[in-house]
Structure formats: C-alpha cells, structure tokens
Design a protein around this motif. Structure first.
Motif, mmCIF file in Angstrom:
data_model
loop_
_atom_site.group_PDB
_atom_site.id
_atom_site.type_symbol
_atom_site.label_atom_id
_atom_site.label_comp_id
_atom_site.label_asym_id
_atom_site.label_seq_id
_atom_site.Cartn_x
_atom_site.Cartn_y
_atom_site.Cartn_z
ATOM 1 N N TRP A 130 76.799 47.251 110.522
ATOM 2 C CA TRP A 130 77.847 48.208 110.897
ATOM 3 C C TRP A 130 77.551 49.571 110.286
ATOM 4 N N LEU A 141 78.164 54.420 118.260
ATOM 5 C CA LEU A 141 77.063 55.127 117.620
ATOM 6 C C LEU A 141 77.020 56.597 118.027
ATOM 7 N N LEU A 162 68.772 50.776 114.349
ATOM 8 C CA LEU A 162 69.423 52.056 114.610
ATOM 9 C C LEU A 162 68.566 52.917 115.544
ATOM 10 N N LEU A 165 68.591 51.470 119.205
ATOM 11 C CA LEU A 165 69.877 51.677 119.870
ATOM 12 C C LEU A 165 70.106 53.147 120.205
ATOM 13 N N LEU A 201 74.984 53.078 106.989
ATOM 14 C CA LEU A 201 74.604 51.885 107.745
ATOM 15 C C LEU A 201 74.421 50.746 106.752
ATOM 16 N N ALA A 230 80.761 51.926 113.993
ATOM 17 C CA ALA A 230 79.934 51.359 115.051
ATOM 18 C C ALA A 230 79.464 49.962 114.670
ATOM 19 N N ASP A 231 79.781 48.990 115.511
ATOM 20 C CA ASP A 231 79.315 47.614 115.374
ATOM 21 C C ASP A 231 77.994 47.532 116.136
ATOM 22 N N LEU A 232 76.878 47.438 115.412
ATOM 23 C CA LEU A 232 75.577 47.505 116.093
ATOM 24 C C LEU A 232 75.305 46.295 116.959
ATOM 25 N N GLN A 233 75.968 45.182 116.680
ATOM 26 C CA GLN A 233 75.819 44.026 117.556
ATOM 27 C C GLN A 233 76.461 44.302 118.918
ATOM 28 N N GLU A 235 76.992 47.267 120.148
ATOM 29 C CA GLU A 235 76.167 48.310 120.770
ATOM 30 C C GLU A 235 74.964 47.684 121.468
ATOM 31 N N TRP A 236 74.339 46.718 120.811
ATOM 32 C CA TRP A 236 73.178 46.049 121.381
ATOM 33 C C TRP A 236 73.554 45.360 122.696
#
Length: 353
Positions: A130, A141, A162, A165, A201, A230-233, A235-236
């Motif tokens: 995150w 993001l 990061l 994405l 991050l 931002a939840d990068l999961q 976002e992915w």
C-alpha cells in the motif's frame, strides 16, 4: 527463549533498520500428524534445517515452523534467521548456510536463472503493498502524481511493482513522482511517522504498524493521522484486468536440500499448515513474531494477517500468475528475472508427489 532485536546506529556506508539474530527452535508445540507420510523416505533426519526470511508476513509461517519443531520428522533441529535487505538475501542464498529462504518471487527467478541453485516451493504473499498517506482523499496511484513518496529497496520489490503499475497508466516514476529511496521498509515507515514525508510505499506488517503507532487504527477514531491510500493489489487487478493478486513472495529451497524431495515435501506441507495457523490465530501469530522481531507489535501483525492475502499456493499452481508477472517485469528490465522466464525445473514438484 527470548531474543532482542534492535536498531543499530547509522554508518556512512549503510543504515541498518534491524539487527538480526538466529533463533534456536523452542520445544515442540504440537506433534505433526503428517510426519508418517514423509518420514519413511527420510530414514536419517538431517542435523538441522535453517529457515530464513525478512521481517514480513511471509516469514511468520517459517517462525512458527521453527517454534513448533514442525520438521521433526526430517530434521533434528529447525532454526529461523532473518535477512534485512535483498543484498543479504542474495548472499545467504549463495552462501550454503541456509536451506529455505522466503524471498520476492523475482529474486528467486533471478537467482535460478543465474545458476545459483534455487527451487521455488510456493508463493504465499499475494497482496501486502500500500501507499500509506496523510491525505485520506488519495486513493489511487495517479492521485499521488507530483508528490514525494518514500520507497524502500530501490530496484527490488516493492519499487519494481510501483514502476510497472505507473508505466501501465502512462506515468513515469522518476518524472511524475518525487521518489525518496530509502534502504529498508522500516526507514520508510519512520520517515512517515515523524512527518518527514507525507506518503510511503509500505508492505505489511509495516502498514499496520504505522497505523497503530499513529493511533490511526482501529477505524473509528475522530481524526486518524495516516490512511491506506493506493492499494497496489487493486491497482494491479484494475490496470491488467486480472484478479487483484500479486505473486509477490514465497519460499524457495537452496543448496543441497533441493536434491531431497521428501524433505522438500515436508517443508512445503509444514509451511502450508503454519499459514493456516497464522490465519486462524492472528494475535498468537503476532505475539510469536514479536518474540522474534520486537519492533513488530502483536496487534500490528494481527491486523496485517487479517488484511493481507496470505495463501500458500504450490509453485506449479502459481506458475501462470508468476509468468505473467515476470513478463511485465521483463518488459521494463529483463535483468529483474535473470533475462528469461525460468524453465520448468524452477518450480518444485507438488508436495504430495
């Protein structure tokens, strides 16, 4: 047996976030019922199996395996030791003194492709990244464009996630953000807590630890200081039209242990059981991690267990997700995975084989 972890003083060459100590196995907590299936193939138990991992959730099952003597059918003694950064991880993988390492998936592929002798057993961390922020309005993001973000481990996980994405959304990490690279996740968290940056991050349990330390969790406080941005999961999943799961990290066998399939089966099975134990007993898992790494509080670890996607998926079953992930990394820099997709020998045979 109790052991202390501490924050050493900075040096001109490297700032260390954690001092790490190998911990001997405690007395068994349970007698594993699975031993009969693998013990017959391991007629002479190994003197010791050494497990290693970072101060992150991927290591919690390894700690539990050591504490509960879960490998007693194949080893007389099991110990856990921690690695502090990817450089030390790589040295441990090639040094011949460690048997099983928790590591980022791309590092495992890179080492394997470069002939270091690495066999991936599973992927267990599928979502733990995150951007933690002081601004509750920043949820994606792209909302952080133009902002300074503290990022640990330059050129490694989570920095490379990061970058991928951002690029997929037409953003350039160096041009569109102000990235402040730091050596470790703990230093990124400390910058955030002390208000020297507004965004960082982080990976679990660092996310939950930061929220706990600033009294931003449990939810319901009148004015929390920090927020999950931002939840990068997610976002992915959104930008690649896939499930919001990242094959971020797992465990791999290194060295001579790779030639002992019965032992590998015992390790894989014990790890899966310890993952289940952590998920069923989050506070006890937190108390255990705190005994190994006293900077991690039981409450923060319990929060992280309930929030993260901790799921031990055998390496072969995860191959499709891994190859998609590796392909995205290779599109930016093929060296991140050692120049090619790993061949079939990288993926361990199923534990039941």
């Amino acid at each position: 047996m109790h052991s202390r972890f501490f924050i050493p003083q900075a040096t001109p060459s490297r700032r260390q976030a954690l001092a790490l100590l190998t911990l001997p196995v405690a007395a068994p907590l349970a007698s594993p019922s699975w031993a009969a299936g693998v013990a017959a193939a391991a007629t002479a138990p190994l003197p010791q199996i050494t497990l290693a991992g970072p101060p992150a959730l991927v290591s919690a099952p390894l700690m539990h395996m050591a504490q509960s003597n879960a490998l007693q059918g194949v080893a007389q003694r099991t110990v856990f030791t921690a690695w502090r950064d990817p450089d030390q991880l790589r040295m441990m993988a090639m040094g011949g003194k460690t048997d099983v390492l928790a590591m980022p998936s791309n590092v495992a592929a890179n080492l394997h492709n470069r002939g270091a002798g690495v066999t991936l057993l599973n992927i267990s961390t599928w979502g733990a990244l995150w951007v933690v922020t002081r601004d509750a309005q920043r949820k994606a993001l792209a909302d952080f464009k133009g902002e300074e973000i503290a990022v640990p481990f330059r050129g490694d996980m989570p920095d490379i996630v990061l970058q991928v994405l951002a690029a997929k959304q037409g953003l350039d990490v160096q041009r569109d953000f102000r990235i402040r690279y730091v050596p470790t996740p703990m230093e990124a968290m400390q910058l955030l807590i002390t208000r020297r940056v507004s965004h960082a991050l982080l990976t679990e349990p660092g996310v939950s630890l930061a929220l706990r330390k600033t009294q931003s969790f449990p939810v319901g406080l009148a004015a929390p200081t920090l927020h999950r941005g931002a939840d990068l999961q997610q976002e992915w999943g959104r930008v690649f039209a896939r499930a919001p799961r990242l094959p971020q990290a797992g465990i791999a066998a290194v060295g001579a242990l790779r030639e002992q399939p019965a032992v590998l089966a015992a390790v894989a099975q014990a790890y899966a059981r310890s993952v289940a134990w952590c998920r069923a007993n989050p506070m006890e898992c937190g108390q255990m991690m705190h005994r190994y790494i006293d900077l991690l509080t039981p409450e923060a670890v319990a929060d992280a267990v309930s929030t993260s996607q901790l799921d031990a998926v055998p390496a072969l079953a995860a191959r499709g997700d891994l190859e998609f992930f590796f392909t995205q990394l290779m599109a930016r820099n093929a060296a991140l995975v050692g120049g090619k997709l790993p061949e079939a020998g990288f993926y361990a045979a199923p534990a039941s084989a």
